[in-house]
Design a protein around this motif. Structure first.
Motif, PDB file in Angstrom:
ATOM      1  N   ALA A 243      38.273   0.755  57.729  1.00 47.34           N
ATOM      2  CA  ALA A 243      39.146  -0.274  57.153  1.00 47.34           C
ATOM      3  C   ALA A 243      39.444   0.033  55.688  1.00 47.34           C
ATOM      4  O   ALA A 243      40.594  -0.059  55.246  1.00 47.34           O
ATOM      5  N   TYR A 244      38.432   0.397  54.926  1.00 48.72           N
ATOM      6  CA  TYR A 244      38.649   0.699  53.510  1.00 48.72           C
ATOM      7  C   TYR A 244      39.500   1.957  53.357  1.00 48.72           C
ATOM      8  O   TYR A 244      40.406   1.997  52.515  1.00 48.72           O
ATOM      9  N   LEU A 245      39.210   2.991  54.136  1.00 46.04           N
ATOM     10  CA  LEU A 245      39.998   4.218  54.029  1.00 46.04           C
ATOM     11  C   LEU A 245      41.469   3.949  54.279  1.00 46.04           C
ATOM     12  O   LEU A 245      42.330   4.406  53.520  1.00 46.04           O
ATOM     13  N   LEU A 246      41.777   3.197  55.305  1.00 47.19           N
ATOM     14  CA  LEU A 246      43.183   2.903  55.613  1.00 47.19           C
ATOM     15  C   LEU A 246      43.812   2.014  54.542  1.00 47.19           C
ATOM     16  O   LEU A 246      44.973   2.213  54.174  1.00 47.19           O
ATOM     17  N   ARG A 247      43.060   1.045  54.021  1.00 50.16           N
ATOM     18  CA  ARG A 247      43.577   0.170  52.950  1.00 50.16           C
ATOM     19  C   ARG A 247      43.887   0.948  51.679  1.00 50.16           C
ATOM     20  O   ARG A 247      44.790   0.599  50.933  1.00 50.16           O
ATOM     21  N   SER A 248      43.105   1.996  51.418  1.00 48.58           N
ATOM     22  CA  SER A 248      43.263   2.744  50.168  1.00 48.58           C
ATOM     23  C   SER A 248      44.151   3.981  50.332  1.00 48.58           C
ATOM     24  O   SER A 248      44.182   4.839  49.462  1.00 48.58           O
ATOM     25  N   TRP A 249      44.872   4.069  51.425  1.00 46.10           N
ATOM     26  CA  TRP A 249      45.779   5.190  51.723  1.00 46.10           C
ATOM     27  C   TRP A 249      47.211   4.719  51.544  1.00 46.10           C
ATOM     28  O   TRP A 249      47.567   3.624  51.979  1.00 46.10           O
ATOM     29  N   HIS A 250      48.044   5.512  50.917  1.00 43.97           N
ATOM     30  CA  HIS A 250      49.444   5.139  50.709  1.00 43.97           C
ATOM     31  C   HIS A 250      50.124   4.948  52.067  1.00 43.97           C
ATOM     32  O   HIS A 250      49.936   5.749  52.984  1.00 43.97           O
ATOM     33  N   PRO A 251      50.933   3.887  52.228  1.00 44.73           N
ATOM     34  CA  PRO A 251      51.570   3.629  53.526  1.00 44.73           C
ATOM     35  C   PRO A 251      52.461   4.760  54.032  1.00 44.73           C
ATOM     36  O   PRO A 251      52.627   4.914  55.240  1.00 44.73           O
ATOM     37  N   LEU A 252      53.026   5.580  53.138  1.00 43.01           N
ATOM     38  CA  LEU A 252      53.894   6.679  53.580  1.00 43.01           C
ATOM     39  C   LEU A 252      53.120   7.841  54.194  1.00 43.01           C
ATOM     40  O   LEU A 252      53.684   8.631  54.956  1.00 43.01           O
ATOM     41  N   THR A 253      51.835   7.977  53.859  1.00 42.80           N
ATOM     42  CA  THR A 253      51.045   9.104  54.360  1.00 42.80           C
ATOM     43  C   THR A 253      49.832   8.650  55.172  1.00 42.80           C
ATOM     44  O   THR A 253      49.088   9.497  55.672  1.00 42.80           O
ATOM     45  N   ARG A 254      49.660   7.354  55.327  1.00 42.66           N
ATOM     46  CA  ARG A 254      48.501   6.807  56.046  1.00 42.66           C
ATOM     47  C   ARG A 254      48.570   7.144  57.538  1.00 42.66           C
ATOM     48  O   ARG A 254      49.578   6.902  58.185  1.00 42.66           O
ATOM     49  N   PRO A 255      47.478   7.697  58.093  1.00 40.86           N
ATOM     50  CA  PRO A 255      47.465   7.952  59.538  1.00 40.86           C
ATOM     51  C   PRO A 255      47.244   6.651  60.309  1.00 40.86           C
ATOM     52  O   PRO A 255      46.829   5.641  59.738  1.00 40.86           O
ATOM     53  N   ALA A 256      47.504   6.685  61.587  1.00 43.04           N
ATOM     54  CA  ALA A 256      47.291   5.500  62.430  1.00 43.04           C
ATOM     55  C   ALA A 256      45.806   5.198  62.583  1.00 43.04           C
ATOM     56  O   ALA A 256      45.412   4.045  62.726  1.00 43.04           O
TER      57      ALA A 256
ATOM     58  N   HIS B 288      36.954  21.809  49.519  1.00 45.33           N
ATOM     59  CA  HIS B 288      37.532  21.747  48.176  1.00 45.33           C
ATOM     60  C   HIS B 288      38.951  21.208  48.290  1.00 45.33           C
ATOM     61  O   HIS B 288      39.745  21.698  49.089  1.00 45.33           O
ATOM     62  N   GLU B 289      39.254  20.152  47.509  1.00 41.86           N
ATOM     63  CA  GLU B 289      40.581  19.532  47.581  1.00 41.86           C
ATOM     64  C   GLU B 289      41.027  19.107  46.195  1.00 41.86           C
ATOM     65  O   GLU B 289      40.214  18.737  45.349  1.00 41.86           O
ATOM     66  N   ASN B 290      42.328  19.147  45.990  1.00 39.08           N
ATOM     67  CA  ASN B 290      42.955  18.553  44.815  1.00 39.08           C
ATOM     68  C   ASN B 290      43.806  17.405  45.349  1.00 39.08           C
ATOM     69  O   ASN B 290      44.827  17.628  45.987  1.00 39.08           O
ATOM     70  N   SER B 291      43.341  16.185  45.132  1.00 36.34           N
ATOM     71  CA  SER B 291      43.983  14.994  45.701  1.00 36.34           C
ATOM     72  C   SER B 291      44.950  14.362  44.713  1.00 36.34           C
ATOM     73  O   SER B 291      44.689  14.336  43.504  1.00 36.34           O
ATOM     74  N   ARG B 292      46.038  13.803  45.264  1.00 36.93           N
ATOM     75  CA  ARG B 292      47.009  13.069  44.446  1.00 36.93           C
ATOM     76  C   ARG B 292      46.878  11.583  44.741  1.00 36.93           C
ATOM     77  O   ARG B 292      46.806  11.168  45.898  1.00 36.93           O
ATOM     78  N   PHE B 293      46.885  10.809  43.671  1.00 36.84           N
ATOM     79  CA  PHE B 293      46.788   9.353  43.748  1.00 36.84           C
ATOM     80  C   PHE B 293      47.956   8.742  42.995  1.00 36.84           C
ATOM     81  O   PHE B 293      48.407   9.292  41.991  1.00 36.84           O
ATOM     82  N   VAL B 294      48.436   7.621  43.484  1.00 37.54           N
ATOM     83  CA  VAL B 294      49.515   6.887  42.824  1.00 37.54           C
ATOM     84  C   VAL B 294      49.183   5.401  42.891  1.00 37.54           C
ATOM     85  O   VAL B 294      48.335   4.969  43.672  1.00 37.54           O
ATOM     86  N   ARG B 295      49.888   4.657  42.081  1.00 32.69           N
ATOM     87  CA  ARG B 295      49.764   3.202  42.180  1.00 32.69           C
ATOM     88  C   ARG B 295      50.773   2.702  43.202  1.00 32.69           C
ATOM     89  O   ARG B 295      51.929   3.117  43.212  1.00 32.69           O
ATOM     90  N   HIS B 296      50.311   1.814  44.063  1.00 33.68           N
ATOM     91  CA  HIS B 296      51.179   1.178  45.043  1.00 33.68           C
ATOM     92  C   HIS B 296      50.884  -0.313  44.976  1.00 33.68           C
ATOM     93  O   HIS B 296      49.740  -0.728  45.181  1.00 33.68           O
ATOM     94  N   GLU B 297      51.916  -1.082  44.640  1.00 33.13           N
ATOM     95  CA  GLU B 297      51.755  -2.530  44.472  1.00 33.13           C
ATOM     96  C   GLU B 297      50.613  -2.846  43.503  1.00 33.13           C
ATOM     97  O   GLU B 297      49.819  -3.755  43.714  1.00 33.13           O
ATOM     98  N   GLY B 298      50.532  -2.017  42.429  1.00 32.62           N
ATOM     99  CA  GLY B 298      49.565  -2.239  41.365  1.00 32.62           C
ATOM    100  C   GLY B 298      48.195  -1.634  41.579  1.00 32.62           C
ATOM    101  O   GLY B 298      47.388  -1.592  40.655  1.00 32.62           O
ATOM    102  N   ALA B 299      47.896  -1.151  42.782  1.00 35.34           N
ATOM    103  CA  ALA B 299      46.562  -0.617  43.080  1.00 35.34           C
ATOM    104  C   ALA B 299      46.612   0.894  43.281  1.00 35.34           C
ATOM    105  O   ALA B 299      47.600   1.431  43.786  1.00 35.34           O
ATOM    106  N   TRP B 300      45.524   1.574  42.898  1.00 38.17           N
ATOM    107  CA  TRP B 300      45.419   2.995  43.157  1.00 38.17           C
ATOM    108  C   TRP B 300      45.281   3.235  44.651  1.00 38.17           C
ATOM    109  O   TRP B 300      44.515   2.547  45.326  1.00 38.17           O
ATOM    110  N   VAL B 301      46.031   4.219  45.170  1.00 40.11           N
ATOM    111  CA  VAL B 301      45.928   4.627  46.569  1.00 40.11           C
ATOM    112  C   VAL B 301      45.974   6.154  46.643  1.00 40.11           C
ATOM    113  O   VAL B 301      46.538   6.811  45.774  1.00 40.11           O
ATOM    114  N   TYR B 302      45.388   6.684  47.689  1.00 43.74           N
ATOM    115  CA  TYR B 302      45.420   8.117  47.969  1.00 43.74           C
ATOM    116  C   TYR B 302      46.775   8.444  48.573  1.00 43.74           C
ATOM    117  O   TYR B 302      47.201   7.800  49.535  1.00 43.74           O
ATOM    118  N   LEU B 303      47.469   9.442  48.006  1.00 40.72           N
ATOM    119  CA  LEU B 303      48.768   9.856  48.537  1.00 40.72           C
ATOM    120  C   LEU B 303      48.605  11.062  49.463  1.00 40.72           C
ATOM    121  O   LEU B 303      48.950  11.015  50.628  1.00 40.72           O
TER     122      LEU B 303
END
Length: 150
Positions: A62-75, A121-136
């Protein structure tokens, strides 16, 4: 005699730890647990990265999906039953602070799979979505992704 419905057995998730899986010197309840329970938002991209690592370690879908950007979030989020996330190592970050709109976090996530140590090893991108940080999204080193190995 009464008839009782058979309840489906809950999926076995890893037990909630005392120390936080993200590696900071705090208890899980006072660190990433606050974010997982929705008691506090991630203030920085790195804090969100750490909380997501802890969520993977604890299989908190639940937390992983909530913190994932809606454009890249898996089902759904798939967990390899033989893989256990062990330790997170933050290697660096760009922007991602309280006043930024985007940022990156480079990290190595250490795991054990079938008794063998490994690292992703990963280089992750994060953005704000509706004011909150999310994983892109993120760039994973090709030879380090435990999910894509055959």
């Amino acid at each position: 005699m009464s008839r009782r419905a058979t309840r489906p057995r809950p999926t076995q998730r890893p037990a909630e730890p005392t120390a936080c899986p993200c590696g900071l010197p705090a208890s899980y309840a006072d660190c990433c647990g606050r974010l997982h329970r929705g008691l506090a938002p991630a203030v920085t991209a790195e804090q969100l990265m750490r909380s997501r690592f802890s969520a993977f370690a604890l299989e908190d879908t639940a937390y992983l999906l909530r913190s994932w950007h809606p454009l890249t979030r898996p089902a759904e989020v798939d967990y390899a039953p033989e893989l256990r996330w062990q330790r997170l190592e933050i290697l660096g970050s760009t922007e991602g602070g309280p006043f930024h709109q985007e940022g990156t976090v480079e990290f190595t996530a250490h795991y054990r799979e079938r008794g063998h140590a490994g690292a992703m090893h990963e280089n992750s991108r994060f953005v704000r979505h509706e004011g909150a940080w999310v994983y892109l999204d993120g760039d994973v080193a090709a030879d380090s992704d435990p999910v894509d190995r055959r």
